[in-house]
Structure formats: structure tokens, C-alpha cells
Design a protein around this motif. Structure first.
Motif, PDB file in Angstrom:
ATOM      1  N   LEU A 293       8.276   3.769  -7.034  1.00 61.34           N
ATOM      2  CA  LEU A 293       7.649   3.884  -5.736  1.00 61.34           C
ATOM      3  C   LEU A 293       8.934   3.681  -4.663  1.00 61.34           C
ATOM      4  N   VAL A 294       9.136   4.506  -3.700  1.00 64.28           N
ATOM      5  CA  VAL A 294      10.159   3.909  -2.790  1.00 64.28           C
ATOM      6  C   VAL A 294       9.740   4.393  -1.342  1.00 64.28           C
ATOM      7  N   THR A 295       9.806   3.597  -0.118  1.00 59.93           N
ATOM      8  CA  THR A 295       9.504   3.841   1.004  1.00 59.93           C
ATOM      9  C   THR A 295      10.533   3.438   2.042  1.00 59.93           C
ATOM     10  N   THR A 296      10.128   3.714   3.413  1.00 56.32           N
ATOM     11  CA  THR A 296      10.934   3.179   4.103  1.00 56.32           C
ATOM     12  C   THR A 296      10.887   1.525   4.591  1.00 56.32           C
ATOM     13  N   LYS A 298      10.654   0.184   7.403  1.00 58.30           N
ATOM     14  CA  LYS A 298       9.575  -0.034   8.304  1.00 58.30           C
ATOM     15  C   LYS A 298       8.385  -0.329   7.498  1.00 58.30           C
ATOM     16  N   ASP A 299       8.087   0.759   6.661  1.00 57.56           N
ATOM     17  CA  ASP A 299       6.518   0.375   5.670  1.00 57.56           C
ATOM     18  C   ASP A 299       6.643  -0.536   4.752  1.00 57.56           C
ATOM     19  N   TRP A 300       7.830  -1.046   4.153  1.00 56.27           N
ATOM     20  CA  TRP A 300       7.992  -1.914   3.152  1.00 56.27           C
ATOM     21  C   TRP A 300       7.533  -3.372   3.810  1.00 56.27           C
ATOM     22  N   VAL A 301       8.195  -3.638   5.220  1.00 57.73           N
ATOM     23  CA  VAL A 301       7.765  -4.760   5.681  1.00 57.73           C
ATOM     24  C   VAL A 301       6.151  -5.022   6.012  1.00 57.73           C
ATOM     25  N   ARG A 302       5.443  -3.900   6.239  1.00 57.12           N
ATOM     26  CA  ARG A 302       3.936  -4.240   5.975  1.00 57.12           C
ATOM     27  C   ARG A 302       3.144  -4.290   4.703  1.00 57.12           C
ATOM     28  N   LEU A 303       3.751  -4.113   3.667  1.00 55.60           N
ATOM     29  CA  LEU A 303       3.265  -4.251   2.482  1.00 55.60           C
ATOM     30  C   LEU A 303       2.765  -5.607   2.158  1.00 55.60           C
ATOM     31  N   PRO A 304       1.704  -5.953   1.444  1.00 49.12           N
ATOM     32  CA  PRO A 304       1.385  -7.247   0.961  1.00 49.12           C
ATOM     33  C   PRO A 304       2.541  -7.762  -0.050  1.00 49.12           C
ATOM     34  N   TRP A 307       2.959  -6.411  -3.481  1.00 55.05           N
ATOM     35  CA  TRP A 307       3.318  -5.069  -3.673  1.00 55.05           C
ATOM     36  C   TRP A 307       4.928  -4.957  -3.430  1.00 55.05           C
ATOM     37  N   ARG A 308       5.557  -5.881  -2.532  1.00 50.41           N
ATOM     38  CA  ARG A 308       6.917  -5.619  -2.131  1.00 50.41           C
ATOM     39  C   ARG A 308       7.868  -5.791  -3.554  1.00 50.41           C
ATOM     40  N   GLY A 309       7.602  -6.444  -4.500  1.00 51.61           N
ATOM     41  CA  GLY A 309       8.323  -6.475  -5.841  1.00 51.61           C
ATOM     42  C   GLY A 309       8.197  -5.157  -6.548  1.00 51.61           C
ATOM     43  N   ARG A 310       7.307  -4.258  -6.250  1.00 51.16           N
ATOM     44  CA  ARG A 310       6.813  -3.318  -7.007  1.00 51.16           C
ATOM     45  C   ARG A 310       7.334  -1.907  -6.283  1.00 51.16           C
ATOM     46  N   ILE A 311       7.707  -2.161  -5.105  1.00 48.37           N
ATOM     47  CA  ILE A 311       8.166  -0.854  -4.370  1.00 48.37           C
ATOM     48  C   ILE A 311       9.531  -1.223  -3.878  1.00 48.37           C
ATOM     49  N   ARG A 312      10.497  -0.236  -3.611  1.00 44.27           N
ATOM     50  CA  ARG A 312      11.856  -0.242  -3.266  1.00 44.27           C
ATOM     51  C   ARG A 312      11.769   0.183  -1.882  1.00 44.27           C
TER      52      ARG A 312
END
Length: 345
Positions: A293-296, A298-304, A307-312
Motif C-alpha cells: 500500500l502506498v499513499t502521499t 500528506k495522507d500518511w501523516v494522518r494515518l493512525p 498503520w504507518r508501518g504497514r503503508i509506504r
């Protein structure tokens, strides 16, 4: 409830969504009238330091925050102690408060201030005047306002308009010129440009040049070209992407252009806080394609945190094509102000 940005907003063809445009026109006239009266009746305050406003004429999606981040970098390179100031959209804190990356989350201060705070002092305040005074009292020699062109609270030394230069096919940054909610404009084009000192056209890395027709739109205003450049290559292997920004389709295009093996892409509304149901959807899509999973950023800083360790995160940076020319234009405007120390001239 947050809604996705209508694609037809950005079409110059008035035949697209004609019923919606017609029904929303009266609300657009009200919006434009209220905005014009608010700006005309304001008495802007001088906060005691030069103010660089980074704004746009449309509702989201132009790239203001990357440009604000780059302006801060260029000011610091000139020895000017600049601080960012945002109203902290999406956060619960009223401010004034300086963003602390070790303490604050996107739920506190919003996602964009968290990004800005990675490179420079960043403040949030619902009351821009109070926020500006607090930042200056803390040592700021210049203020960079993120998303402030329609906010008349502070006296601006320099007003920059950021324009999305990714025009493809019938897409146009201003649509057919209609004001929100029947189009993307925050105010009529002519009114917004009348208060601007320069325009920044922001291009994706894979677009050769700005559309000459778009450049010609700005008449005698100085125009600077900047590009969004990946700070790193996309993650390797198959990926499922997602984004909660005003124009999520631009992230999908950019990932593909950067060589990402993108199997699927899921758009969310701008600034969306993802729910467990959303995460379940993303996890299922990734499992289907045996993908990451990959996101921006800006989106990543909103993640709990879980979940940050599971999404790039895939960060991008804005860079000016004629950086020296823009830096000279920027600092020339600021050093004319007595608030900036002589060491910066």
C-alpha cells in the motif's frame, strides 16, 4: 460527510453536468458576493514582519503546501528566519500554537502544518492575526501563509497564486470559470488575479512544459514554473495506491509516470480521516493483487500510528525551474520591508 471533488468542475465544456451547474448557480453568486464583501471591508493588520501569502483561486488541489514548503526553504537559504502560518484545517486546536512533531498529530493541527513543520517553525491559529503576532514574538523574521489569498486579516508583502498546470484534454484549472459550488473557483478569476503579485504554475514531473494558453491567462503578472518531483522512487513491486486530496487522480497519474507497478488506486475525499472500514477495503485490495500500500506524504501523516508501518509514504517536493530568478524576486520583495534585518540584504 466529506465528498469527492467533482471531475466536471475542471471541464471547460459547459455541457458537462449541465443540470448541476444550473441548479448550483444561485449559491455560487451568493458565495462570490460574500467573499468580495469580506475582502473589501477588511482592515489588514501589519504583524511586524513581512508576509508571503501562498494561495490559489480554486477549491483545493493546486499544490499550495509544497510551494509554501519550498518558499520556506529558499528564505532560510537566504538567512531569513521564516515561519509557516496555517489555520490548521482538519485539526481541533484553535491556537495560536507552534506545531511540535513530537507532540501533535494531524487530529490536533491538521495534516499540512505537520508537513511544513518538518522543515521550518510552523504555527497554526484560527485567528491569523493572533497567530502571526505569536510567531513574530517567537523570533520569526518573515511569515509564509499557507492558503491565505482569500483571507484579508494580515497585510501581505507578497501574494503568490499557485495554479495547477496539469491541463490534459478538456481539463482546465479554472473549469468554465464558475464559482463554488457550481465550479472550482473561490472567486472570479479577474478579482483574484487583481490582488496577486505573481503566479506559480505547478507542473508534474512528466509534463514537458506549461500550456502557453494557460500562461497567457495571467497577462502582465510575473509567471514562475515549478515542478513536483518525487523525493524518492515509488516502492518496488506491485502496489495499491490511495489518496485523500482534492484531485486524487493526479496521484494515480504521478505514480504510474514514476514507474510504480500500480495495480489499483482508491480515491478518498480531501483530508479524509480513514475508518476501519476504509482500512479493511485497502487491505482486501492489496491482498487481491499481492501488493503493498502506498499513499502521499500528506495522507500518511494522518494515518493512525498502527498503520504507518504497514503503508509506504511517497513524498514529492516542489522545485522552481528558474530557482535563482524566483529567489531573487522573493527576497527583493522582503528586503524592502524594514522588519527584515539588514543581514538578509
Amino acid at each position: 460527510m466529506k465528498l469527492n471533488t467533482p471531475r466536471w468542475w475542471y471541464s471547460r465544456d459547459r455541457r458537462h453536468a449541465p443540470v448541476a451547474r444550473m441548479l448550483l448557480k444561485p449559491a455560487s453568486w451568493i458565495w462570490a458576493g460574500v467573499t468580495a464583501r469580506r475582502i473589501a471591508s477588511a482592515a489588514p493588520v501589519d504583524p511586524g514582519a513581512p508576509v508571503v501569502s501562498i494561495g490559489n483561486l480554486t477549491v483545493g488541489g493546486s499544490g499550495k503546501t509544497p510551494i509554501a514548503r519550498e518558499v520556506l526553504r529558499l528564505l532560510h537559504a537566504q538567512g531569513i528566519k521564516a515561519a509557516a502560518l496555517s489555520r490548521g484545517y482538519g485539526g481541533t486546536l484553535q491556537g495560536p500554537v507552534q506545531v511540535d512533531l513530537a507532540v501533535h498529530t494531524a487530529a490536533d493541527v491538521g495534516d499540512e502544518p505537520l508537513m511544513l513543520a518538518q522543515d521550518a517553525p510552523a504555527w497554526i491559529a484560527r485567528d491569523r492575526t493572533a497567530g502571526a503576532r505569536a510567531a513574530v514574538a517567537a523570533g520569526a523574521e518573515a511569515l509564509v501563509l499557507d492558503d491565505a489569498h482569500q483571507n484579508p486579516a494580515l497585510r501581505k508583502t507578497l501574494s503568490l497564486i499557485v495554479v495547477d498546470g496539469e491541463t490534459r484534454g478538456d481539463e482546465w484549472p479554472f473549469g468554465d470559470g464558475s464559482v463554488f459550488p457550481s465550479g472550482p473557483m473561490r472567486e472570479p478569476l479577474k478579482a483574484g488575479l487583481a490582488r496577486a503579485d505573481a503566479v506559480v504554475i505547478l507542473l508534474p514531473a512528466d509534463l514537458a512544459e506549461a500550456d502557453p494558453e494557460l500562461v497567457a491567462t495571467f497577462d502582465a503578472l510575473p509567471v514562475f514554473i515549478a515542478r513536483l518531483e518525487p523525493a524518492a522512487a515509488p516502492p518496488s513491486g506491485p502496489q495499491v495506491g490511495f489518496a485523500g486530496i482534492a484531485k486524487p487522480w493526479k496521484v494515480e497519474r504521478s505514480l504510474i509516470a514514476a514507474g510504480c507497478d500500480l495495480k489499483d488506486f482508491v480515491p478518498f475525499p480531501d483530508h479524509a480521516a480513514l475508518t476501519e472500514r476504509d482500512f479493511a477495503l485497502l487491505t482486501d485490495r492489496a491482498a487481491l493483487f499481492d501488493a503493498g500500500l502506498v499513499t502521499t506524504e500528506k495522507d500518511w501523516v494522518r494515518l493512525p500510528p498502527e498503520w504507518r508501518g504497514r503503508i509506504r509514504a511517497w513524498p514529492v517536493l516542489a522545485r522552481f525551474e528558474e530557482e535563482a530568478r524566483f529567489a531573487e524576486f522573493l527576497t527583493a520583495a522582503l528586503i524592502r520591508r524594514p522588519h527584515v534585518s539588514s543581514s538578509t540584504s
